[in-house]
Scaffold this motif. Structure first.
Motif, PDB file in Angstrom:
ATOM      1  N   PHE A   1      42.185  28.324  40.116  1.00 10.80           N
ATOM      2  CA  PHE A   1      41.272  29.439  39.919  1.00 10.80           C
ATOM      3  C   PHE A   1      40.980  29.596  38.429  1.00 10.80           C
ATOM      4  N   ASP A   2      39.715  29.461  38.077  1.00  8.78           N
ATOM      5  CA  ASP A   2      39.276  29.759  36.713  1.00  8.78           C
ATOM      6  C   ASP A   2      38.828  31.222  36.695  1.00  8.78           C
ATOM      7  N   ILE A   3      39.652  32.094  36.111  1.00 10.76           N
ATOM      8  CA  ILE A   3      39.383  33.533  36.171  1.00 10.76           C
ATOM      9  C   ILE A   3      39.077  34.084  34.786  1.00 10.76           C
ATOM     10  N   HIS A   4      38.406  33.281  33.984  1.00 16.03           N
ATOM     11  CA  HIS A   4      38.034  33.734  32.644  1.00 16.03           C
ATOM     12  C   HIS A   4      37.134  34.965  32.709  1.00 16.03           C
ATOM     13  N   GLY A   5      36.319  35.069  33.755  1.00 18.35           N
ATOM     14  CA  GLY A   5      35.406  36.193  33.876  1.00 18.35           C
ATOM     15  C   GLY A   5      35.998  37.408  34.545  1.00 18.35           C
ATOM     16  N   VAL A   6      37.224  37.313  35.037  1.00 18.06           N
ATOM     17  CA  VAL A   6      37.866  38.457  35.706  1.00 18.06           C
ATOM     18  C   VAL A   6      38.414  39.372  34.613  1.00 18.06           C
ATOM     19  N   THR A   7      37.538  40.193  34.062  1.00 15.07           N
ATOM     20  CA  THR A   7      37.938  41.118  33.005  1.00 15.07           C
ATOM     21  C   THR A   7      38.507  42.414  33.541  1.00 15.07           C
ATOM     22  N   GLY A   8      38.423  42.605  34.843  1.00 13.14           N
ATOM     23  CA  GLY A   8      38.968  43.814  35.463  1.00 13.14           C
ATOM     24  C   GLY A   8      39.493  43.510  36.851  1.00 13.14           C
ATOM     25  N   LEU A   9      40.500  44.274  37.262  1.00 11.72           N
ATOM     26  CA  LEU A   9      41.117  44.072  38.572  1.00 11.72           C
ATOM     27  C   LEU A   9      41.669  45.409  39.032  1.00 11.72           C
ATOM     28  N   ASP A  10      41.253  45.859  40.213  1.00  6.56           N
ATOM     29  CA  ASP A  10      41.786  47.120  40.722  1.00  6.56           C
ATOM     30  C   ASP A  10      42.770  46.852  41.855  1.00  6.56           C
ATOM     31  N   GLY A  11      43.277  47.917  42.459  1.00  2.00           N
ATOM     32  CA  GLY A  11      44.297  47.774  43.487  1.00  2.00           C
ATOM     33  C   GLY A  11      43.826  47.009  44.702  1.00  2.00           C
ATOM     34  N   SER A  12      42.592  47.288  45.153  1.00  3.49           N
ATOM     35  CA  SER A  12      42.066  46.590  46.322  1.00  3.49           C
ATOM     36  C   SER A  12      41.882  45.106  46.043  1.00  3.49           C
ATOM     37  N   GLY A  13      41.352  44.799  44.872  1.00  5.94           N
ATOM     38  CA  GLY A  13      41.190  43.393  44.511  1.00  5.94           C
ATOM     39  C   GLY A  13      42.517  42.670  44.392  1.00  5.94           C
ATOM     40  N   THR A  14      43.529  43.362  43.859  1.00  6.82           N
ATOM     41  CA  THR A  14      44.859  42.763  43.756  1.00  6.82           C
ATOM     42  C   THR A  14      45.446  42.483  45.132  1.00  6.82           C
ATOM     43  N   GLN A  15      45.252  43.407  46.062  1.00  7.03           N
ATOM     44  CA  GLN A  15      45.784  43.226  47.407  1.00  7.03           C
ATOM     45  C   GLN A  15      45.137  42.023  48.097  1.00  7.03           C
ATOM     46  N   VAL A  16      43.830  41.893  47.987  1.00 12.75           N
ATOM     47  CA  VAL A  16      43.146  40.764  48.610  1.00 12.75           C
ATOM     48  C   VAL A  16      43.589  39.457  47.952  1.00 12.75           C
ATOM     49  N   LEU A  17      43.710  39.453  46.631  1.00 17.05           N
ATOM     50  CA  LEU A  17      44.145  38.249  45.933  1.00 17.05           C
ATOM     51  C   LEU A  17      45.565  37.867  46.325  1.00 17.05           C
TER      52      LEU A  17
END
Length: 821
Positions: A731-747
């Motif tokens: 996973f190239d996540i250079h553009g993932v400048t933000g992460l919330d709880g829902s996104g963390t759970q799915v990831l």
């Protein structure tokens, strides 16, 4: 020439010959790549190949070249997650690399859409504590809860309130604004905020006598144009007394001059807002809550609508919703504004043909759709009044001809902009009507223009309990008036700028701010609602007239308000003989200007194949014309919101492929033929923050990448990619400048699924260990599940080397007799 090679000791091999057989016969050449580097030592020829060699001492990294071997490569160690020891083992990178990139040495902690990386050091201005940069408290600082709380205060309330009102800056670390102010010698920080949020205190200190002449000429020119227009807006569109249209130029420009951030913008009533207000007044009449001749109650209803629109936009400014002008798409606005222009044009044909009384006799004409009115006009054309038609269509033609002449002559003769053509038409028509006694020949004239209460400026609080039913009826319309008004004001402000002038001869320090514009427009309309004025916002055409006729400062708006006050107090009797047909023709000219821009947009969208935009414009236009204005509003806003939600909730993942002969990786869906894919690896780029809005369909999109190598493939297709190509997911996540709880759970669920299937997972170009993204991934267990911090690397190329190293490590662990442990 000798070469110092970092070694990876897996086990003591039983014999050199035995281990030699387990070197891959066809190396994957994963290391044959090139990455961005600021050091010339790290730039290798594309002919170099790094091959693992299993010897008596273990696995060696050998760099070969067709010509000669390279010189020694020094070992470099790094701190943090990506520590690179000088002695390699099975759980570290195969080759040490100098981690230099365009962002400087060390881990990069900014995203794809952030134009500037965070500075890593301060400049020594008494800000030497760890965690500080440019005066702001670093979000990852550890061990200081007070500083974290202070940072949260600034995030929630902003620097102005946190420092100036709450005094947060006096007892905690400095904010960015404080640091900058003190560095430039500004000691009075509260005055700094006062000047920013109350721009009058800024521009009045810069005002010069040389500005006054241009401001006076601009104010007189605008008054000659728009005071008659305000009478037309109130009587013909808003269905209220004409004097209420004048109130919009008495109070709103003056208030905006105090709080507005665009010096040359002039606020006033607009055709769209006046028409929408008129629909509320007509609906109230239709429901029996008021009467057509009840000017006092109708004016109070107008005050309720204006006050609610002002309150909506004021609250939006306080809550920093300045981005709302982007909610409505350009096709929606063009379709809706063109429909409003058509509705106005058809509405004005009734008084222009002298059929207003006939429409009352027939009934339900003024409340019908545009199609109903067109049918009425065709059926009753023989009842039209000849003199009224002649005055209306004649004045319309004269204004249109003069308008076109000014447009063509102005580039060569700029002074023609000062000619008040519409004012001349109004004055001449009033004089001729008075001299020829047209009122006695059936031509309707404006008559007495005065307040029904007797006071020149009556005050009425709009939000009374007795008006609650009007509040409920006007809620949706008021919101739309606020949204459309702010959008037009935003367009005008952006086109005019801060008023500095081309050579710095204008006002300085007047920076535009969408949130301050919302507050200024909200306060202006709330005050205007006390006097039952029409909704007033910044108009592009009116503001361009102000700028082109010499207006440089907000003083032109103040002078416009003073001129209007003089008209209300002293000149109202002279408005008596103004023909209503002339006012209707002026409204028709405005309606024509709203429609004439539509063909240009239609041609543009047609040329680029924007069929969805054309369909949206056509749908809104036809719904407004053939049914009603509220239906067109509802359809347009509904479709725009659905479009925004669809755009924001769709994951924008990309599968990457390598450009042959380089270390560059690009989107494989755009040009799959010229890229090469790495066997056994699925490289996925996520170029945006992961939130609850865009992670709902993340699993399905990722599953399509695994099956087909593209997110655009139809799910009914048979599988294209073999499962063997998904053994390693990067996973190239250079553009993932933000992460919330829902996104963390799915990831986390995605990582769990991969781990359970024995798939190796790597994350590259991750923000620093102190960032919120990494902290959430650590707390959720993602870091531990995929194998620890060593699976977080600096580049895709480094992740590919890690996949091969992991494969070799597992192979020798499972087959110790072949040279492993």
């Amino acid at each position: 020439m000798s070469s110092k090679r970092p070694t990876l000791s897996i086990t003591q091999a039983s014999s050199h010959n035995a281990s030699r057989y387990h070197v891959p016969a066809n190396p994957s050449n994963l290391r044959n790549s090139r990455g961005l580097s600021s050091s010339s030592d790290d730039i290798r020829s594309s002919h170099e190949v790094h091959r693992p060699h299993v010897g008596d001492e273990g696995i060696h990294s050998i760099t070969t070249n067709d010509a000669s071997a390279h010189s020694d490569q020094s070992d470099i160690q790094f701190e943090g997650v990506f520590q690179q020891p000088s002695k390699l083992n099975a759980h570290t990178h195969l080759l040490p690399l100098k981690r230099h990139s365009l962002c400087g040495p060390g881990p990069c902690n900014h995203g794809t859409f952030s134009p500037h990386p965070r500075p890593r050091i301060n400049d020594g201005n008494n800000l030497s504590e760890p965690g500080d940069y440019f005066g702001r408290i670093y979000e990852g600082s550890i061990g200081n809860s007070k500083r974290a709380a202070s940072s949260n205060t600034h995030e929630v309330f902003g620097d102005a309130i946190a420092d100036g009102v709450l005094g947060e800056g006096e007892r905690s670390k400095m904010s960015t604004a404080q640091w900058s102010a003190r560095k430039h010698g500004m000691s009075d920080e509260r005055m700094m905020y006062l000047v920013y949020y109350f721009p009058f205190a800024n521009w009045i200190r810069q005002y010069k006598w040389s500005y006054l002449q241009g401001d006076i000429v601009a104010a007189l020119t605008m008054a000659s144009f728009y005071i008659p227009m305000s009478l037309s807006y109130a009587s013909n569109l808003g269905h209220i007394a004409p004097i209420n249209g004048l109130y919009s130029f008495v109070f709103n420009p003056f208030v905006y001059a105090l709080f507005g951030s665009c010096p040359q913008m002039v606020v006033g009533p607009e055709a769209a807002g006046s028409l929408l207000l008129g629909t509320v007044v007509k609906d109230s009449v239709e429901r029996g809550h008021s009467g057509d001749d009840d000017d006092v109650l109708n004016a109070q209803i107008a005050g309720v609508v204006t006050g609610m629109a002002g309150a909506v936009i004021f609250i939006a400014g306080l809550t920093r919703l300045g981005f709302l002008d982007s909610v409505l798409s350009r096709p929606f606005l063009r379709g809706f504004i063109s429909a409003i222009g058509f509705v106005i044009l058809v509405d004005q044909l009734i008084p222009e043909m002298g059929l207003a009384q006939r429409a009352k006799e027939v009934g339900n004409v003024s409340h019908g759709s545009s199609l109903d009115k067109i049918i009425f006009l065709i059926q009753n054309a023989f009842f039209s009044h000849g003199l009224t038609c002649g005055v209306a269509f004649g004045s319309f033609g004269i204004i249109m001809v003069l308008r076109e002449m000014k447009r063509r002559l102005q580039p060569r003769y700029p002074s023609v902009a000062y000619i008040p053509d519409r004012f001349i038409v109004v004055v001449l028509s009033a004089l001729i009507a008075w001299k020829c006694e047209w009122d006695k020949q059936g031509l309707l004239i404006l008559g007495d223009v005065k307040s029904k209460t007797g006071a020149p400026f009556p005050v009425h609080w709009p939000f009374q309990v007795s008006h609650m039913r009007h509040v409920r009826e006007a809620m949706g319309t008021s919101f739309l008036i606020a949204l459309l008004g702010f959008f037009e004001s935003s367009v005008a402000a952006k086109s005019l700028g801060g008023g500095e002038g081309k050579h710095g001869e204008g006002l300085q320090g007047m920076s535009l701010s969408a949130n301050r514009e919302l507050v200024a427009l909200g306060v202006a309309n709330i005050i205007g609602s006390l006097f039952m004025a029409l909704p007033a916002f910044g108009g592009y055409g009116r503001s361009k007239v102000n700028a082109s006729t010499g207006g440089r400062t907000p003083m032109s708006s103040i002078l416009l308000s003073l001129i209007t006050i003089i008209c209300v107090v002293f000149l109202l009797p002279y408005f008596y003989y103004i023909p209503k047909a002339v006012l209707s023709s002026m409204i028709s000219v405005v309606a024509w200007s709203l429609i004439e821009e539509c063909p240009h947009d239609i041609r543009f969208f047609y040329s680029i194949g924007g069929w969805s935009e054309l369909a949206l414009m056509f749908l809104i236009f036809t719904a407004t014309i053939f049914y009603s204005l509220p239906l067109g509003i509802a359809i347009g806003i509904g479709l725009s919101i659905v479009s925004v939600i669809k755009h924001s909730t769709r994951p924008r993942m990309q599968i990457l492929g390598r450009v042959p002969g380089t270390r560059d990786f690009e989107n494989a869906e755009e040009s799959p033929d010229r890229l090469e894919f790495i066997e056994g690896c699925l490289i996925v780029k996520i170029p945006e923050p992961l939130t609850f809005a865009n992670t709902g369909d993340l699993k399905n999109r990722l599953h399509r990448l695994e099956l087909y190598g593209t997110t655009t493939a139809h799910p009914a297709m048979p599988r294209v990619r073999s499962p063997e190509h998904n053994k390693n997911v990067i996973f190239d996540i250079h553009g993932v400048t933000g992460l919330d709880g829902s996104g963390t759970q799915v990831l986390t669920e995605i990582v769990d699924s991969y781990v359970s299937r024995g798939v190796r997972v790597f994350f590259c170009r991750v923000p620093s260990k102190r960032s919120q993204v990494y902290r959430l991934m650590d707390r959720s267990g993602i870091v531990e599940k995929i194998g620890g911090p060593r699976h977080f690397v600096q580049s895709v190329d480094e992740a590919l080397r890690m996949t091969e190293l992991e494969h070799l490590s597992e192979h020798f662990r499972d087959h110790p007799e072949e040279g492993g442990v």
